[in-house]
Design an enzyme around this catalytic site. Structure first.
Site, PDB file in Angstrom:
ATOM      1  N   GLN A   1       9.182   1.825  16.567  1.00  9.13           N
ATOM      2  CA  GLN A   1       9.542   0.811  16.121  1.00  9.13           C
ATOM      3  C   GLN A   1      11.161   0.517  15.657  1.00  9.13           C
ATOM      4  O   GLN A   1      11.666  -0.286  15.636  1.00  9.13           O
ATOM      5  CB  GLN A   1       8.742   0.780  14.675  1.00  9.13           C
ATOM      6  CG  GLN A   1       9.192  -0.485  13.943  1.00  9.13           C
ATOM      7  CD  GLN A   1       8.286  -0.658  12.812  1.00  9.13           C
ATOM      8  OE1 GLN A   1       7.275  -1.236  12.566  1.00  9.13           O
ATOM      9  NE2 GLN A   1       8.571   0.124  11.266  1.00  9.13           N
TER      10      GLN A   1
ATOM     11  N   ALA B   1       0.918  -1.065   0.175  1.00  9.98           N
ATOM     12  CA  ALA B   1       0.030  -0.055   0.290  1.00  9.98           C
ATOM     13  C   ALA B   1       1.133   1.211   0.005  1.00  9.98           C
ATOM     14  O   ALA B   1       0.823   1.932   0.905  1.00  9.98           O
ATOM     15  CB  ALA B   1      -1.064  -0.078   1.052  1.00  9.98           C
TER      16      ALA B   1
ATOM     17  N   GLY C   1      11.133   4.303   8.515  1.00 12.95           N
ATOM     18  CA  GLY C   1      10.530   5.811   8.347  1.00 12.95           C
ATOM     19  C   GLY C   1      10.240   6.235   9.798  1.00 12.95           C
ATOM     20  O   GLY C   1       9.853   5.297  10.868  1.00 12.95           O
ATOM     21  N   GLU C   2      10.496   7.227  10.267  1.00 11.94           N
ATOM     22  CA  GLU C   2      10.551   7.815  11.696  1.00 11.94           C
ATOM     23  C   GLU C   2       8.965   7.895  12.161  1.00 11.94           C
ATOM     24  O   GLU C   2       8.960   8.320  13.435  1.00 11.94           O
ATOM     25  CB  GLU C   2      11.268   9.081  11.970  1.00 11.94           C
ATOM     26  CG  GLU C   2      12.731   8.966  12.188  1.00 11.94           C
ATOM     27  CD  GLU C   2      13.522  10.147  12.404  1.00 11.94           C
ATOM     28  OE1 GLU C   2      12.808  11.350  12.230  1.00 11.94           O
ATOM     29  OE2 GLU C   2      14.725  10.246  12.783  1.00 11.94           O
TER      30      GLU C   2
ATOM     31  N   GLY D   1       5.680   8.324   1.355  1.00 11.91           N
ATOM     32  CA  GLY D   1       6.746   8.034   2.109  1.00 11.91           C
ATOM     33  C   GLY D   1       7.636   6.932   2.036  1.00 11.91           C
ATOM     34  O   GLY D   1       8.606   6.981   2.404  1.00 11.91           O
ATOM     35  N   HIS D   2       7.026   5.901   1.384  1.00  9.48           N
ATOM     36  CA  HIS D   2       7.795   4.829   1.183  1.00  9.48           C
ATOM     37  C   HIS D   2       8.718   4.966  -0.028  1.00  9.48           C
ATOM     38  O   HIS D   2       9.897   4.641  -0.033  1.00  9.48           O
ATOM     39  CB  HIS D   2       6.992   3.659   0.721  1.00  9.48           C
ATOM     40  CG  HIS D   2       5.921   3.118   1.655  1.00  9.48           C
ATOM     41  ND1 HIS D   2       4.791   3.277   1.554  1.00  9.48           N
ATOM     42  CD2 HIS D   2       6.265   2.361   2.940  1.00  9.48           C
ATOM     43  CE1 HIS D   2       4.038   2.563   2.587  1.00  9.48           C
ATOM     44  NE2 HIS D   2       4.954   1.973   3.192  1.00  9.48           N
TER      45      HIS D   2
END
Ligand code: PAF
Length: 272
Positions: free
Chosen positions: A144, A23, A138-139, A27-28
């Site tokens: 995580q 998805a 990603g931040e 951002g990715h």
């Protein structure tokens, strides 16, 4: 996948891995761009990992857009897209329990029991299967990253973990695959999360930490559909909540929020 990476490494090439659950959004792609800049070969994995979902409905409704993902990744110029099946990743049930310690005990770890153990399981599997030089996260999922660093330390992987800044929509909403589940009305309201966090940075200059937390929670909750699950201001290394601005801290405190917008669980954070 293994032989492609082994061949690249034998030629002295570096390999960047961007683990995703598909998805894909901008951002990715920003992680892919960063990985392309740093490495000779870029691999993106797409795998909706069942072991990190502690809610069956969340897993069942997680958006799956494989064809569109592959198109975006081919446009972004990645070298390999790795889309393993559940049977390939988990030929046997994964019963490993990682001792992730204090970084995994709070916030997401407290709210979603088993979630971080599932993340550690899949990321360690992907690291073993792909064996990259570096991996990109990603931040937005700030906690995580700390959990993954802990897993890497426990398992002894020789893989550099690279954290990348949050990507935002024009109105400030942190990009997330879950945003597609918001109704048009909820989508209009959801940017209040980032607005409240940003406003709190100024507020924090003249208010205590507890008052700042209250400010963020009240601000977000004052909007229809919005309900904060938690807001904690934490040490950026240990993830432990701070109780005052004067408390010892390994760097700039980070405010981490999870809020429901209707049924959609959104997360975001900000540095103070
Ligand atoms: O952040 C995510 O998308 C997932 O938790 C990850 C790191 C790809 C593991 O499934």
């Amino acid at each position: 996948m293994r032989s492609a990476v082994a061949e690249a490494k034998a030629e002295g090439k570096s390999v960047g891995l961007v683990p995703t659950m598909g998805a894909l959004h901008a951002g990715h792609i920003s992680l892919v761009d960063r990985a392309r800049g740093d490495n000779d070969v870029v691999v993106v994995s797409v795998f909706v990992n069942p072991t990190q979902f502690n809610n069956a409905e969340d897993l069942a409704t997680y958006p799956r857009t494989e064809e569109a993902d592959c198109n975006k990744l081919s446009q972004a110029g990645v070298d390999y897209v790795f889309i393993p099946t559940v049977e390939e990743v988990y030929p046997e049930p994964d019963t490993r329990q990682f001792d992730l310690g204090e970084v995994a005990a709070v916030m997401e770890g407290a709210m979603r029991p088993g979630h971080f153990n599932g993340v550690a399981q899949i990321v360690s599997k992907l690291f073993a299967m792909v064996n990259p030089t570096r991996a990109y996260f990603g931040e937005k999922d700030f906690q995580q990253i700390a959990v993954i660093r802990k897993m890497v330390a426990l398992e002894g992987f020789d893989i550099e973990i690279v954290d990348c800044p949050i990507c935002r929509e024009a109105d400030g909403l942190a990009m997330s695959s879950r945003n597609t589940r918001l109704t048009p009305e909820q989508r209009e309201i959801a940017p209040v999360i980032h607005k409240a966090l940003s406003a709190s940075v100024d507020w924090a200059k003249t208010h205590t930490l507890e008052e700042t937390k209250r400010f963020v929670i009240d601000e977000i909750n004052s909007f229809p559909h919005m309900e904060v699950e938690y807001y904690e201001i934490v040490d950026p290394l240990t993830m432990q909540p701070l109780t005052s601005w004067d408390a010892p801290c390994n760097g700039r405190p980070v405010g981490c929020v999870t809020a429901y917008c209707g049924k959609v669980r959104l997360i975001d954070n900000i540095k103070y």
